[in-house]
Scaffold this active site. Structure first.
Site, PDB file in Angstrom:
ATOM      1  N   ASP A  27      44.035  43.734  45.098  1.00 25.57           N
ATOM      2  CA  ASP A  27      44.186  42.436  44.222  1.00 25.57           C
ATOM      3  C   ASP A  27      45.773  42.496  43.649  1.00 25.57           C
ATOM      4  O   ASP A  27      46.353  41.532  43.742  1.00 25.57           O
ATOM      5  CB  ASP A  27      43.450  42.746  42.700  1.00 25.57           C
ATOM      6  N   THR A  49      39.105  35.813  40.688  1.00 30.06           N
ATOM      7  CA  THR A  49      37.690  35.419  41.165  1.00 30.06           C
ATOM      8  C   THR A  49      36.714  35.059  40.279  1.00 30.06           C
ATOM      9  O   THR A  49      35.851  34.496  40.374  1.00 30.06           O
ATOM     10  CB  THR A  49      37.209  36.667  42.033  1.00 30.06           C
ATOM     11  N   THR A  50      36.899  35.970  38.872  1.00 26.05           N
ATOM     12  CA  THR A  50      36.033  35.684  37.895  1.00 26.05           C
ATOM     13  C   THR A  50      36.217  34.274  37.400  1.00 26.05           C
ATOM     14  O   THR A  50      35.547  33.485  36.943  1.00 26.05           O
ATOM     15  CB  THR A  50      36.059  36.708  36.685  1.00 26.05           C
ATOM     16  N   ASP A  89      34.974  43.700  39.025  1.00 21.22           N
ATOM     17  CA  ASP A  89      35.907  42.668  40.048  1.00 21.22           C
ATOM     18  C   ASP A  89      34.796  41.520  40.383  1.00 21.22           C
ATOM     19  O   ASP A  89      33.694  41.878  40.858  1.00 21.22           O
ATOM     20  CB  ASP A  89      36.463  43.466  41.322  1.00 21.22           C
TER      21      ASP A  89
END
Length: 559
Positions: A395, A95-96, A62
């Site tokens: 998520d 988020t990545t 994550d």
């Protein structure tokens, strides 16, 4: 004056060089952060093992969880980490992607900085590219019916297919959809409010199997009744009263001295305390409750009166838990027992029960009618596993919330980015002036996402990207992308690989705006004093004064 002019030229050129140096340092720092988590993008991504400050180990892919643990000194790197946190709080996913995209946007800008383009020109082109990119998203977005559970399940599954828990099939997606549909509130005009932070509690109980995890139609709290032997631990259709006041004698704010003249006065004092508590309990018992829950203390005497009337009681509950119970069973939290009304009593709960897991007791208030708060009970072999499952579940719930709030879909697997890139490339030919080149570079930067996906699948990156660019260049199908599990180039609709519109739009906005912000920094001024090594006293330097003679000897830099 003529003598000083070249000196001014020298200082100015040094300043410009300093600005360029800062840009380079910022871009390198942003790229370094992007490279750390680049390998965690996609279903076949690598995992990272993190050692936290307490010496514990976290294994995750994550993006936000990884960056949270990093301790970086460079201010630009710190602001990149903030991006990931913002994305996580705002939409909970991507988020990545946002870090990879922001890093690429800065990387392509470096060539223009080297050619002495002004950062404002680059930022203007990037802002224009962002507006056009969002317009493309609106064009290719597909609406979805939020009441169709099959579609919702496929969507949430495709969004968490990159996570560790994807190996457990529909389990996490089912939990996420059940939880978010439970707490969703219609505000009218087709707007739904889903507050997953306030009204969904994830309780992790080690032991059992992951398949035993479920969403309770109510609330679970880590508390037992005050007097286990005397109070009931199972009540069907309980009448619940929630309080925000202590059921004990009021203690003085500061030290008080009571002077007793006669022996009987002491008994009178105790009697007054007893009568005060008995009076409070009488006001509560008037409404015939089965369960009384308070956020504050509950004295032994109050416990006696309540258990005598056959009422179970729980004390010192967290405020957040109390709010959830109120939402689940329809009760109102009351601050003063004398103000209690029949409408404040919660009657929507079907069962109150205390169960034991391991060494701890948990109280369940479940089988509620139309609860607007719920608890997700996670079971699993170890704490590390449960922590990772909880991160993935957060998520998944965020994705489900995004779709409930804005029911639009976009293709996953890098198809959206390739479509945006192809559209911007076509549009760049119609842009006049110096902004054309940074605009075209922004179009190329969007390809970083599919390129990274291809890398993480172990594919031949150049061949794959050429095939994909060819399919998108003639705009035959905007939904063609990479299946991250197999590495095939397929139609995303067929494989049900989707992304939420909110997540994609937020990713693009956050990445480009952050890139613009970092590009516009031309100097880093530190307000931190450097620590002197112990033993060395403060050394005073004499200020140097530049004279005209020095100016003559200074090396001139030609324009």
């Amino acid at each position: 004056m003529a003598l000083h002019a070249p000196v001014l030229v020298l200082k100015d050129s040094l300043k410009r060089e300093s600005g360029a140096r800062v840009h380079h340092a910022n871009i390198q720092a942003a790229k370094a952060v992007a490279d750390i988590i680049r390998t965690t993008l996609g279903p076949r991504s690598m995992l990272k093992m993190l050692l936290d400050a307490g010496g514990g180990i976290v294994v995750t892919n994550d993006g936000n969880a990884i960056l949270r643990e990093l301790d970086l000194a460079h201010p630009a790197a710190k602001s990149m980490i903030e991006l990931s946190r913002t994305q996580d709080e705002e939409v909970g996913d991507g988020t990545t992607s946002v870090i990879v995209l922001a890093g690429e946007m800065l990387h392509v800008a470096q060539a223009f900085i080297d050619k002495n383009y002004h950062p404002t020109v680059i930022c203007r082109a990037y802002t224009k590219a962002l507006e056009d990119a969002v317009a493309v998203l609106d064009k290719i977005a597909m609406s979805v019916d939020v009441n169709d559970r099959g579609t919702m399940l496929g969507l949430v599954k495709s969004c968490i297919s990159t996570k560790f828990t994807s190996q457990f099939g529909d389990l996490i997606a089912d939990l996420a959809i059940d939880a978010t549909t439970t707490v969703g509130v219609d505000l009218g005009q087709g707007i739904r409010e889903v507050d997953i932070k306030k009204y969904i509690k994830v309780e992790k109980v080690p032991g059992g199997q992951l398949e035993d995890s479920n969403v309770l139609k109510g609330v679970m709290i880590n508390k037992d009744v005050v007097a286990p032997g005397k109070m009931r631990r199972k009540i069907v259709n309980p009448r619940i009263i929630l309080l925000d006041c202590p059921l004990e004698y009021k203690k003085g704010e500061n030290q008080t001295n009571a002077e007793l003249m006669k022996e009987e006065d002491w008994e009178v004092l105790l009697k007054m305390e007893e009568e005060y508590i008995e009076n409070i309990c009488a006001q509560i018992l008037k409404f015939k409750p089965d369960l009384v829950i308070t956020e504050k203390g509950l004295s032994d005497l109050a416990c006696h009166f309540l258990s005598k009337a056959g009422v179970s009681a729980i004390r010192r509950l967290r405020k957040t838990d109390n709010n959830r119970i109120a939402k689940a069973c329809g009760a109102t939290i009351v601050n003063r027992p004398e103000e209690l009304q029949e409408s404040d009593v919660g009657t929507r709960a079907g069962l109150f029960e205390v169960k034991k897991f391991g060494d701890e007791f948990f109280s369940f208030i479940v089988d509620c009618k139309e609860p607007k708060a719920c608890t997700v009970l996670l079971r699993g072999a170890s704490k590390d596993l449960l922590n990772e499952v909880e991160r993935n579940l957060q998520d998944a719930m965020s994705v489900a919330r995004n779709i409930l709030k804005n029911p639009k879909l976009l293709p996953g697997g890098g198809a959206t980015e390739l479509t945006v890139s192809a559209s911007l490339k076509q549009k760049s030919s119609s842009i006049e002036g110096i902004e054309k080149w940074p605009y075209e570079a922004a179009a190329l930067a969007f390809e970083a996402i599919p390129r990274t996906l291809a890398q993480n699948c172990g594919l031949n990156v150049i061949r794959t990207m050429t095939q994909l660019q060819g399919k998108h260049a003639n705009a035959e199908n905007a939904w063609v992308g990479i299946d991250g599990s197999t590495g095939e180039i397929v139609d995303m609709k067929d494989r049900k690989i989707w992304d939420s519109y909110n997540v994609k739009a937020q990713t693009f906005k956050t990445a480009i705006e952050a890139a613009c912000m970092l590009l516009r920094i031309d100097d880093i001024v530190s307000g931190i004093k450097k620590k002197q090594p112990p033993g060395s006293g403060p050394t005073q330097q004499k200020p140097t004064i530049e004279t005209e003679g020095d100016a003559d000897n200074e090396q001139m830099i030609p324009e």
